[in-house]
Motif scaffolding. Structure first.
Motif, PDB file in Angstrom:
ATOM      1  N   GLU A  58      -4.676 -91.596 -84.859  1.00  0.00           N
ATOM      2  CA  GLU A  58      -4.509 -90.268 -84.276  1.00  0.00           C
ATOM      3  C   GLU A  58      -5.349 -90.116 -83.009  1.00  0.00           C
ATOM      4  N   ALA A  59      -6.575 -90.610 -83.059  1.00  0.00           N
ATOM      5  CA  ALA A  59      -7.433 -90.535 -81.884  1.00  0.00           C
ATOM      6  C   ALA A  59      -6.840 -91.339 -80.735  1.00  0.00           C
ATOM      7  N   TYR A  60      -6.335 -92.536 -81.052  1.00  0.00           N
ATOM      8  CA  TYR A  60      -5.814 -93.401 -79.996  1.00  0.00           C
ATOM      9  C   TYR A  60      -4.556 -92.827 -79.355  1.00  0.00           C
ATOM     10  N   ASP A  61      -3.767 -92.097 -80.128  1.00  0.00           N
ATOM     11  CA  ASP A  61      -2.558 -91.494 -79.571  1.00  0.00           C
ATOM     12  C   ASP A  61      -2.919 -90.589 -78.389  1.00  0.00           C
ATOM     13  N   LEU A  62      -3.978 -89.816 -78.534  1.00  0.00           N
ATOM     14  CA  LEU A  62      -4.428 -88.946 -77.446  1.00  0.00           C
ATOM     15  C   LEU A  62      -5.126 -89.745 -76.355  1.00  0.00           C
ATOM     16  N   ILE A  63      -5.965 -90.699 -76.759  1.00  0.00           N
ATOM     17  CA  ILE A  63      -6.690 -91.522 -75.783  1.00  0.00           C
ATOM     18  C   ILE A  63      -5.719 -92.254 -74.867  1.00  0.00           C
ATOM     19  N   GLU A  64      -4.685 -92.857 -75.445  1.00  0.00           N
ATOM     20  CA  GLU A  64      -3.721 -93.614 -74.645  1.00  0.00           C
ATOM     21  C   GLU A  64      -2.997 -92.703 -73.659  1.00  0.00           C
ATOM     22  N   ALA A  65      -2.637 -91.498 -74.110  1.00  0.00           N
ATOM     23  CA  ALA A  65      -1.946 -90.567 -73.219  1.00  0.00           C
ATOM     24  C   ALA A  65      -2.848 -90.155 -72.049  1.00  0.00           C
ATOM     25  N   LEU A  66      -4.117 -89.865 -72.340  1.00  0.00           N
ATOM     26  CA  LEU A  66      -5.051 -89.485 -71.278  1.00  0.00           C
ATOM     27  C   LEU A  66      -5.312 -90.654 -70.333  1.00  0.00           C
ATOM     28  N   ALA A  67      -5.414 -91.865 -70.898  1.00  0.00           N
ATOM     29  CA  ALA A  67      -5.622 -93.057 -70.053  1.00  0.00           C
ATOM     30  C   ALA A  67      -4.440 -93.253 -69.123  1.00  0.00           C
ATOM     31  N   ALA A  68      -3.226 -93.080 -69.643  1.00  0.00           N
ATOM     32  CA  ALA A  68      -2.029 -93.210 -68.808  1.00  0.00           C
ATOM     33  C   ALA A  68      -2.020 -92.135 -67.729  1.00  0.00           C
ATOM     34  N   GLY A  69      -2.488 -90.934 -68.090  1.00  0.00           N
ATOM     35  CA  GLY A  69      -2.577 -89.868 -67.106  1.00  0.00           C
ATOM     36  C   GLY A  69      -3.537 -90.223 -65.983  1.00  0.00           C
ATOM     37  N   LEU A  70      -4.671 -90.831 -66.326  1.00  0.00           N
ATOM     38  CA  LEU A  70      -5.638 -91.244 -65.304  1.00  0.00           C
ATOM     39  C   LEU A  70      -5.059 -92.333 -64.398  1.00  0.00           C
ATOM     40  N   ILE A  71      -4.354 -93.270 -64.998  1.00  0.00           N
ATOM     41  CA  ILE A  71      -3.710 -94.326 -64.196  1.00  0.00           C
ATOM     42  C   ILE A  71      -2.702 -93.694 -63.242  1.00  0.00           C
ATOM     43  N   ASP A  72      -1.961 -92.690 -63.739  1.00  0.00           N
ATOM     44  CA  ASP A  72      -0.978 -91.999 -62.909  1.00  0.00           C
ATOM     45  C   ASP A  72      -1.651 -91.232 -61.767  1.00  0.00           C
ATOM     46  N   LEU A  73      -2.904 -90.821 -61.986  1.00  0.00           N
ATOM     47  CA  LEU A  73      -3.668 -90.148 -60.935  1.00  0.00           C
ATOM     48  C   LEU A  73      -4.250 -91.131 -59.929  1.00  0.00           C
ATOM     49  N   GLY A  74      -4.067 -92.428 -60.191  1.00  0.00           N
ATOM     50  CA  GLY A  74      -4.527 -93.434 -59.239  1.00  0.00           C
ATOM     51  C   GLY A  74      -5.789 -94.166 -59.630  1.00  0.00           C
ATOM     52  N   ILE A  75      -6.280 -93.981 -60.857  1.00  0.00           N
ATOM     53  CA  ILE A  75      -7.494 -94.677 -61.297  1.00  0.00           C
ATOM     54  C   ILE A  75      -7.185 -96.148 -61.540  1.00  0.00           C
ATOM     55  N   GLY A  76      -7.949 -97.020 -60.878  1.00  0.00           N
ATOM     56  CA  GLY A  76      -7.783 -98.456 -61.031  1.00  0.00           C
ATOM     57  C   GLY A  76      -9.016 -99.095 -61.627  1.00  0.00           C
ATOM     58  N   LEU A  77      -9.063-100.405 -61.647  1.00  0.00           N
ATOM     59  CA  LEU A  77     -10.184-101.130 -62.220  1.00  0.00           C
ATOM     60  C   LEU A  77     -11.489-100.753 -61.518  1.00  0.00           C
ATOM     61  N   GLU A  78     -12.484-100.366 -62.311  1.00  0.00           N
ATOM     62  CA  GLU A  78     -13.843-100.029 -61.867  1.00  0.00           C
ATOM     63  C   GLU A  78     -13.922 -98.736 -61.047  1.00  0.00           C
ATOM     64  N   ASP A  79     -12.815 -98.010 -60.904  1.00  0.00           N
ATOM     65  CA  ASP A  79     -12.886 -96.710 -60.231  1.00  0.00           C
ATOM     66  C   ASP A  79     -13.693 -95.749 -61.102  1.00  0.00           C
ATOM     67  N   ARG A  80     -14.527 -94.947 -60.476  1.00  0.00           N
ATOM     68  CA  ARG A  80     -15.418 -94.083 -61.236  1.00  0.00           C
ATOM     69  C   ARG A  80     -14.775 -92.734 -61.567  1.00  0.00           C
ATOM     70  N   VAL A  81     -14.937 -92.339 -62.831  1.00  0.00           N
ATOM     71  CA  VAL A  81     -14.499 -91.038 -63.317  1.00  0.00           C
ATOM     72  C   VAL A  81     -15.709 -90.396 -63.980  1.00  0.00           C
ATOM     73  N   ALA A  82     -16.076 -89.204 -63.536  1.00  0.00           N
ATOM     74  CA  ALA A  82     -17.284 -88.557 -64.044  1.00  0.00           C
ATOM     75  C   ALA A  82     -16.969 -87.668 -65.249  1.00  0.00           C
ATOM     76  N   LEU A  83     -18.006 -87.473 -66.071  1.00  0.00           N
ATOM     77  CA  LEU A  83     -17.910 -86.629 -67.264  1.00  0.00           C
ATOM     78  C   LEU A  83     -19.104 -85.685 -67.287  1.00  0.00           C
ATOM     79  N   ALA A  84     -18.832 -84.377 -67.202  1.00  0.00           N
ATOM     80  CA  ALA A  84     -19.894 -83.372 -67.224  1.00  0.00           C
ATOM     81  C   ALA A  84     -19.643 -82.436 -68.402  1.00  0.00           C
TER      82      ALA A  84
END
Length: 621
Positions: A58-84
């Protein structure tokens, strides 16, 4: 230069040798191995005591969707994404989505001021930011012109903006699910591209001077921390972790990696004021925290015990005495006598078990790190049947460097344990500095080669800045921070942290104790008292109803502290004794910048802030 490399015969070296190439691969392996096992627990409704449980699938179902969303936003290998954000379930999910997209998480404490947030985002090159709520979004919006590289903000509970700069977590999820529908293997393919030396996270140290430095930790450093704990056999898949530590801190992040490696569930809730209450609900088998958590719990329970009289007090003293005998037997790795076993079972049923129930009743051990824990506090917990294991590490070493083991004979109170397998520890002959080398050591400070060169030798040894020693059994001891040790005008050296930790173990009413004296001919201290403990004490002294500031400024409180410091001084060298002290009329806090988010003292910030009070203690000398 003395040297030590951990060679633990009980280590399952195959786990270390076969560890995953990346955190994304580690997560995928876990989901494939135990999809229907519980992964996380959290309070969906913060006002409720009901936990929501999520499986790995169940956790991975959401994680995979969010990861795909980040890739769609242009996030590539080693690109930084911040968490606040504060520690919460969504933090964990977002972090795992970032690494599954091949990105590197840049951690931002939610209490960080806007100026420093802008610096971290710009220095790291972060292009996307996960922001917990509208307050965190507002902090970013106020500095938007200073962070032109941030293209998108994703908020957990806040509102989306009309211009599209801010989107909700649901918006990112929908975007990702659409991308997965078009390319089902999108995230899997990305994870396959991630190599062990790719950047996994940037953690900015909360330094007290200058700008914070971004510590570069690669995928293998994070994966290693989880693998080495499984290899040591301390934790298994049937354990349950309670995780409240700031996930922007390296310690918290590595505990998540350990959960991925081993597969045990983790209850996540970052509300510090709810720790004890939540432990009774979660009923974990292990938990990690800084010394202040253990000091505060010790102080609260010890003062309750001390207030008892008559038969009840005698029973408590007897039970603690029996518990201390059992504690010492276990520390030596011996078997208790039949008589001691019977006595201990009775002591547990009558007294000790009630203390254990306060922590949920199932704790096998707790881990203390980030600052020194007084051995007497740890021994007190050991006497009541709660094993507190001290460990040692830094952000620059991916948290874990040494740790006491949980089995009898494999821990020593007052030490920080043995080095982790594949990690080496050396003590420099010239000044006693602890040097470390191993998979967990950072690859350098981000955009700061000068600072990197100061702490990393050409052959990979990291200069920790801590002073320590190694005993004949290989246990490591940390005595103080190199930069904190000061010299009096009489030429004597004082290690303040050791004295501070000792006093915290002796005086249950204490909150903070800051030893000072560089360049002076005697040592002084700033004192703050624990609000809960001192209020209860005041009621018994006829001071009920008075405010905290009135209580701590009273002659009775001054006499209480003086008596405790006299007892402390009796066990110190003459030049170390505290000649004068000042009780502040308020406690030191994270919010005011006195403590780090992991409750570690910001020594320079505090001494600068209270320079007037410190100087006043030398004016008549």
């Amino acid at each position: 230069m003395a040297s030590l490399s951990a060679q633990d015969e009980k280590v399952d070296w195959s786990v270390l040798q076969g560890r995953a190439a990346s955190v994304g691969a580690l997560l995928r392996n876990r989901v494939e191995a135990t999809p229907d096992k519980p992964a996380f627990q959290y309070f969906r409704d913060p006002s409720s005591a009901e936990l929501t449980t999520v499986t790995w699938a169940e956790a991975y179902d959401l994680i995979e969707a969010l990861a795909a969303g980040l890739i769609d936003l242009g996030i590539g290998l080693e690109d930084r994404v911040a968490l606040a954000s504060q520690t919460r379930y969504e933090w964990v999910i977002a972090d795992l989505a970032i690494v599954s997209a091949g990105g590197a998480t840049t951690t931002v404490y939610p209490t960080t001021i806007g100026e420093d947030v802008a610096y971290i985002l710009t220095d790291s090159g972060s292009s996307v930011v996960f922001a917990e709520d509208d307050a965190q979004v507002a902090k970013l919006a106020e500095r938007r012109t200073e962070i032109p590289g941030v293209r998108h903000v994703v908020t957990f509970t806040g509102s989306a903006s009309e211009d599209g700069w801010v989107m909700t977590l649901a918006d990112l999820e929908s975007r990702g699910r659409a991308a997965l529908e078009a390319q089902p293997s999108l995230v899997r393919d990305r994870v396959d591209e991630i190599k062990s030396e790719h950047l996994a996270t940037l953690i900015y140290t909360s330094g007290t001077t200058g700008r914070p430095k971004g510590v570069r930790l690669v995928q293998d450093s994070v994966v290693y921390e989880g693998a080495v704990i499984e290899a040591g056999g301390m934790i298994g898949p049937d354990d349950l972790q309670f995780l409240w530590l700031p996930l922007s801190h390296v310690f918290g992040k590595m505990l998540v990696a350990t959960a991925l490696q081993i597969g045990f569930p983790t209850a996540v809730d970052g509300r510090i004021d709810r720790i004890v209450d939540n432990m009774a609900i979660v009923r974990p088998t292990f938990m990690a925290g800084p010394p202040r958590i253990f000091e505060k719990a010790h102080g609260r329970i010890a003062t309750m015990f001390a207030a008892e009289t008559g038969i009840k007090k005698a029973l408590i003293d007897w039970a603690l005495g029996v518990g201390a005998q059992m504690r010492d037997v276990r520390e030596r790795g011996e078997s208790p006598s039949p008589l001691l076993s019977v006595q201990h079972a009775l002591a547990t049923r009558l007294v000790l078990g009630k203390v254990q129930e306060r922590f949920g009743g199932r704790v096998r051990f707790m881990i203390s790190g980030s600052a020194p824990l007084d051995a007497d506090v740890a021994k007190w917990f050991g006497a009541v049947g709660l094993l507190v294991l001290e460990g040692y590490g830094l952000t620059e070493s991916s948290s874990g460097t040494t740790v006491n083991r949980s089995e009898p004979g494999a821990y020593v109170y007052g030490s920080v344990g043995w080095p982790l397998p594949e990690t080496e520890v050396r003590i420099a002959d010239e000044d006693g500095e602890i040097l470390i080398k191993g998979p967990g050591v950072m690859r350098g400070y981000h955009n700061n080669p000068e600072a990197t060169a100061e702490v990393l030798t050409e052959d990979g040894w990291f200069r920790t800045g801590d002073i320590g020693r190694i005993d004949e059994r290989g246990f490591v001891y940390v005595t103080d921070r190199k930069k904190d040790v000061f010299k009096t005008s009489g030429g004597k050296y004082i290690a303040p942290a050791a004295i501070e930790a000792k006093f915290k173990g002796m005086f249950p009413y204490l909150s903070q104790f800051v030893v000072h004296g560089a360049g002076h001919h005697y040592a002084t201290a700033l004192v703050t008292l624990d609000p809960d403990a001192i209020t209860a004490w005041a009621a018994a002294q006829g001071l009920a109803g008075r405010s905290y500031s009135e209580i701590v400024s009273s002659p009775e409180a001054h006499a209480l502290v003086q008596g405790a410091i006299d007892e402390l001084n009796a066990g110190l060298n003459r030049w170390e004794t505290i000649k004068k002290f000042t009780i502040l009329d308020h406690d030191l806090t994270i919010e005011e910048g006195d403590l780090t988010p992991s409750m570690k003292l910001r020594r320079k910030a505090v001494t600068d802030k209270y320079r007037h009070e410190l100087d006043a203690m030398y004016e008549e000398a």
